[in-house]
Design a protein around this motif. Structure first.
Motif, short mmCIF file in Angstrom:
data_model
loop_
_atom_site.label_atom_id
_atom_site.label_comp_id
_atom_site.label_asym_id
_atom_site.label_seq_id
_atom_site.Cartn_x
_atom_site.Cartn_y
_atom_site.Cartn_z
N TYR A 68 33.54 47.82 54.74
CA TYR A 68 32.30 47.69 55.52
C TYR A 68 32.38 48.46 56.84
CZ TYR A 68 29.43 45.34 59.11
OH TYR A 68 28.62 45.05 60.18
N GLY A 100 25.24 47.72 52.54
CA GLY A 100 24.62 46.95 51.48
C GLY A 100 23.73 47.79 50.56
N ASN A 112 30.49 41.19 43.19
CA ASN A 112 29.30 40.36 43.44
C ASN A 112 29.46 38.94 42.92
OD1 ASN A 112 27.39 41.76 44.95
ND2 ASN A 112 26.58 42.85 43.18
N ILE A 115 31.35 36.41 45.38
CA ILE A 115 30.88 36.22 46.76
C ILE A 115 30.07 34.94 46.84
CG2 ILE A 115 29.42 37.18 48.58
CD1 ILE A 115 30.03 39.96 47.46
N PRO A 117 27.76 32.46 49.42
CA PRO A 117 27.09 32.28 50.71
C PRO A 117 27.16 30.83 51.18
CG PRO A 117 25.48 32.26 48.94
CD PRO A 117 26.82 32.47 48.29
N GLY A 121 24.08 31.74 55.81
CA GLY A 121 24.01 33.12 55.38
C GLY A 121 25.28 33.91 55.53
N LEU A 123 28.92 35.07 54.15
CA LEU A 123 29.45 35.29 52.81
C LEU A 123 30.97 35.23 52.83
CD1 LEU A 123 27.24 38.38 51.91
CD2 LEU A 123 26.70 35.95 51.56
N ASN A 154 28.16 37.74 57.96
CA ASN A 154 26.75 37.43 57.80
C ASN A 154 26.14 38.47 56.87
OD1 ASN A 154 23.77 37.42 58.47
ND2 ASN A 154 24.48 35.70 59.70
N GLY A 155 25.42 38.00 55.87
CA GLY A 155 24.86 38.92 54.90
C GLY A 155 23.98 39.99 55.53
#
Length: 228
Positions: A68, A100, A112, A115, A117, A121, A123, A154-155
């Motif tokens: 990320y 994203g 996916n 993951i 949540p 919000g 993850l 945070n997503g």
């Protein structure tokens, strides 16, 4: 040219300790190293954390981002003192893109399913996700440590879009993990090629800085010393 300072930026589900094996290797080669602690609460907050580290640095800078953090350094790297960008199994969005949005375009994204949540919000990764898709080449003790110390993200941070991609105006270097199951190598190759990055490969999972620290340190040193 003097040796640039190295600023290391961790990805999602991590913290600055991601670089614990890299920092002493770089320091032993006379480099000044900072590992940023991202809040992972929003993209702008993460960029601001890197910008503060840049402001505290004394010289030219090589920004290194994992996963990320490739998006984060792509924005924060527009500072004039940032001379090179190094991507380690990382997202490399262009302006108007986010980590994203790139992830959503991938043909296969097995992570996916692992993951989870929470109510606010943020993850997190499951133990199975870390052991089989994120860090499958680490021993079980290290995998347990990664799960226990992971930094939930945070997503919305993953959806933070770049306003200007620094890789258009700086030399870029990309290390591809050939056994990465979180960001598949074919996707890494596409992003690195789009940036016209100098590419190297390592037979690693998504976390080569933990499973192949010497290869990662050598790659950063090479990028820092490059005259391109």
């Amino acid at each position: 040219m003097s040796t640039p300072d190295i600023i290391l930026v961790h990805g999602a589900w991590a913290d600055g300790s991601s670089w614990a094996k890299i920092i002493p290797l770089l320091s032993a080669r006379g480099m000044t190293v900072t590992a940023v602690q991202l809040p992972l609460t929003s993209f702008d907050a993460d960029v601001a954390a890197v910008s503060r580290a840049i402001a505290l640095s004394q010289g030219d800078i090589v920004l290194v981002g994992h996963s990320y953090a490739g998006a984060v350094i792509g924005q924060a790297g527009n500072d004039s003192r940032v001379k090179r960008l190094v991507y380690i199994d990382a997202f490399a969005p262009d302006a108007g893109e986010s980590a994203g949005s790139l992830f959503a375009q991938f043909a296969a994204a097995p992570l996916n399913n692992e993951i989870r949540p929470d109510a606010e919000g943020f993850l997190s990764l499951t133990p199975k996700g870390i052991a089989t898709l994120f860090a499958q080449d680490l021993d079980p003790i290290e995998q347990t440590m990664l799960h226990a110390t992971q930094g939930p993200i945070n997503g919305a941070a993953l959806g933070g879009t770049l306003r200007q991609a620094a890789w258009h105006s700086r030399p870029c270097f990309y290390l591809i993990g050939e056994n990465d199951l979180a960001i598949l190598p074919v996707e890494q190759e596409r992003m690195a090629t789009r940036m016209n990055a100098t590419i190297k490969r390592v037979a690693s999972s998504h976390v080569p800085m933990l499973s192949h620290p010497l290869a990662v340190a050598d790659f950063i040193v090479m990028a820092a010393a490059s005259s391109c």
